[in-house]
Scaffold this motif. Structure first.
Motif, mmCIF file in Angstrom:
data_model
loop_
_atom_site.group_PDB
_atom_site.id
_atom_site.type_symbol
_atom_site.label_atom_id
_atom_site.label_comp_id
_atom_site.label_asym_id
_atom_site.label_seq_id
_atom_site.Cartn_x
_atom_site.Cartn_y
_atom_site.Cartn_z
ATOM 1 N N MET A 15 0.829 -1.203 0.000
ATOM 2 C CA MET A 15 0.000 0.000 0.000
ATOM 3 C C MET A 15 0.866 1.257 0.000
ATOM 4 S SD MET A 15 -2.958 1.471 0.001
ATOM 5 C CE MET A 15 -4.147 0.175 0.409
ATOM 6 N N ILE A 16 1.994 1.205 0.729
ATOM 7 C CA ILE A 16 2.930 2.329 0.757
ATOM 8 C C ILE A 16 3.503 2.560 -0.637
ATOM 9 C CG2 ILE A 16 5.047 3.217 1.795
ATOM 10 C CD1 ILE A 16 2.628 2.875 3.713
ATOM 11 N N ASP A 17 3.866 1.465 -1.316
ATOM 12 C CA ASP A 17 4.393 1.576 -2.686
ATOM 13 C C ASP A 17 3.329 2.141 -3.628
ATOM 14 O OD1 ASP A 17 6.851 0.502 -1.939
ATOM 15 O OD2 ASP A 17 6.153 -1.550 -2.243
ATOM 16 N N PHE A 18 2.100 1.679 -3.467
ATOM 17 C CA PHE A 18 0.994 2.143 -4.311
ATOM 18 C C PHE A 18 0.768 3.649 -4.148
ATOM 19 C CE2 PHE A 18 -3.595 3.212 -4.124
ATOM 20 C CZ PHE A 18 -3.882 3.155 -5.483
ATOM 21 N N LEU A 19 0.716 4.107 -2.896
ATOM 22 C CA LEU A 19 0.474 5.529 -2.645
ATOM 23 C C LEU A 19 1.628 6.388 -3.172
ATOM 24 C CD1 LEU A 19 -1.016 5.350 0.968
ATOM 25 C CD2 LEU A 19 -2.228 5.956 -1.134
ATOM 26 N N ALA A 20 2.858 5.882 -3.038
ATOM 27 C CA ALA A 20 4.013 6.634 -3.538
ATOM 28 C C ALA A 20 3.940 6.792 -5.052
ATOM 29 C CB ALA A 20 5.307 5.938 -3.131
ATOM 30 N N GLU A 21 3.536 5.715 -5.747
ATOM 31 C CA GLU A 21 3.392 5.788 -7.205
ATOM 32 C C GLU A 21 2.234 6.706 -7.597
ATOM 33 O OE1 GLU A 21 5.063 4.530 -9.737
ATOM 34 O OE2 GLU A 21 6.563 3.432 -8.589
ATOM 35 N N LEU A 22 1.142 6.617 -6.851
ATOM 36 C CA LEU A 22 -0.055 7.394 -7.170
ATOM 37 C C LEU A 22 0.153 8.886 -6.944
ATOM 38 C CD1 LEU A 22 -3.132 7.464 -7.846
ATOM 39 C CD2 LEU A 22 -3.542 7.214 -5.382
ATOM 40 N N LEU A 31 5.064 4.218 6.824
ATOM 41 C CA LEU A 31 4.339 3.208 7.595
ATOM 42 C C LEU A 31 4.960 3.165 8.988
ATOM 43 C CD1 LEU A 31 2.290 0.868 7.815
ATOM 44 C CD2 LEU A 31 4.063 -0.656 6.917
ATOM 45 N N HIS A 32 4.133 3.461 10.017
ATOM 46 C CA HIS A 32 4.599 3.495 11.403
ATOM 47 C C HIS A 32 4.117 2.266 12.187
ATOM 48 C CE1 HIS A 32 6.376 7.500 11.789
ATOM 49 N NE2 HIS A 32 5.389 7.979 11.048
ATOM 50 N N GLN A 90 7.003 23.553 4.158
ATOM 51 C CA GLN A 90 5.575 23.582 4.443
ATOM 52 C C GLN A 90 4.972 22.286 3.901
ATOM 53 O OE1 GLN A 90 3.759 26.004 5.976
ATOM 54 N NE2 GLN A 90 5.466 27.393 6.347
ATOM 55 N N LEU A 91 4.395 21.492 4.773
ATOM 56 C CA LEU A 91 3.854 20.205 4.368
ATOM 57 C C LEU A 91 2.362 20.132 4.654
ATOM 58 C CD1 LEU A 91 6.622 17.871 5.882
ATOM 59 C CD2 LEU A 91 6.536 18.853 3.586
ATOM 60 N N ARG A 92 1.640 19.466 3.769
ATOM 61 C CA ARG A 92 0.239 19.128 4.023
ATOM 62 C C ARG A 92 0.215 17.639 4.299
ATOM 63 N NH1 ARG A 92 -4.573 19.038 -0.218
ATOM 64 N NH2 ARG A 92 -2.766 18.799 -1.553
ATOM 65 N N SER A 93 -0.382 17.249 5.423
ATOM 66 C CA SER A 93 -0.257 15.874 5.885
ATOM 67 C C SER A 93 -1.598 15.205 6.135
ATOM 68 C CB SER A 93 0.587 15.828 7.165
ATOM 69 O OG SER A 93 1.876 16.358 6.938
ATOM 70 N N ALA A 94 -1.550 13.882 6.159
ATOM 71 C CA ALA A 94 -2.729 13.078 6.463
ATOM 72 C C ALA A 94 -2.252 11.778 7.114
ATOM 73 C CB ALA A 94 -3.528 12.775 5.193
ATOM 74 N N ILE A 108 -0.426 4.972 8.693
ATOM 75 C CA ILE A 108 0.138 5.345 7.403
ATOM 76 C C ILE A 108 0.046 6.863 7.294
ATOM 77 C CG2 ILE A 108 -0.109 5.226 4.898
ATOM 78 C CD1 ILE A 108 -1.266 2.420 5.239
ATOM 79 N N CYS A 109 1.193 7.521 7.106
ATOM 80 C CA CYS A 109 1.225 8.980 7.033
ATOM 81 C C CYS A 109 1.673 9.440 5.652
ATOM 82 C CB CYS A 109 2.181 9.548 8.080
ATOM 83 S SG CYS A 109 1.606 9.287 9.770
ATOM 84 N N VAL A 110 1.035 10.497 5.165
ATOM 85 C CA VAL A 110 1.389 11.111 3.881
ATOM 86 C C VAL A 110 1.771 12.564 4.155
ATOM 87 C CG1 VAL A 110 0.592 11.746 1.582
ATOM 88 C CG2 VAL A 110 -0.242 9.631 2.649
#
Length: 225
Positions: A15-22, A31-32, A90-94, A108-110
């Motif tokens: 899922m981490i790889d998927f989000l990075a590609e997306l 991933l924590h 400046q970061l926008r996070s989720a 999982i943090c973005v």
């Protein structure tokens, strides 16, 4: 975390790889493992944004959230703003919370670096329509919360104490007893002492004994109650 539980957490790495590609190179995906805060980063992609590696500790944002308590009905938190202390980005996070049988065990943090969008907004009139659409989807402006993306417990402790030293206008080696107590109080409120190696590290930086740190912590907890 047991071996089986760690293996379960590692199933989220695709899922981490998927989000990075997306999401692309402007978004760091992390991933924590929340059962091992001292070495919570299990996987990280596009880590040039905060320069952390696998094995880095949980951030102070994560520690504050855990100390405050995360509502068990909340699955994620989005559109909060942060500033990385080291690079002042400046970061926008989720954050998406991972639970098993109702127990919170991972996150999982973005973290998205928005600098490129700000540059476009300032210099490219040709994409005004695109930027207008981008702005319409921005969350309501919030005060940015500084977050220390430290690569080790030692670095996190030193950054925090240095910030207090600058704020006070006093070198750390000139801290009096009240200054040291206040430092431990601030670190306790931030959740720093959830980390296993916190006490000896702060004792080293403040040049006091570990029993003294524990005594200060007892006084802080009593004051808090």
């Amino acid at each position: 975390m047991s071996v089986d539980a760690r293996k379960y957490l590692e199933t989220f790495i695709p899922m981490i790889d998927f989000l990075a590609e997306l999401l692309g190179k402007n978004s760091e995906i992390v991933l924590h493992d929340l059962t091992n805060l001292d070495s919570s980063v299990v996987a990280i992609r596009n880590n040039y944004i905060t320069k952390r590696e696998i094995g880095a500790p949980a951030t102070d944002y994560v520690l504050r959230a855990l100390k405050a308590g995360i509502n068990e009905t909340v699955d994620y938190t989005i559109h909060y703003r942060e500033v990385s202390n080291r690079e002042h980005k400046q970061l926008r996070s989720a954050s998406y919370y991972l639970r098993k049988d109702g127990e919170l065990f991972g996150m999982i943090c973005v973290n998205t670096d928005e600098a490129v969008f700000k540059q476009l907004n300032q210099s490219m009139d040709a994409i005004e329509l695109l930027l207008r659409t981008y702005k319409q989807h921005q969350p309501e402006e919030q005060s940015a919360i500084p977050e220390s993306f430290s690569r080790s417990i030692e670095e996190m402790a030193e950054n925090t104490v240095l910030e207090l030293s600058v704020a006070k206008g006093i070198p750390v080696d000139k801290f009096k007893q009240d200054d040291k107590f206040e430092t431990i109080e601030v670190l306790y409120d931030s959740g720093f002492f959830l980390l296993k190696g916190a006490v000896p590290e702060i004792a080293r930086i403040l040049k006091i004994s570990e029993p003294t740190v524990y005594r200060y912590l007892q006084n802080v907890k009593a004051k808090d109650q």
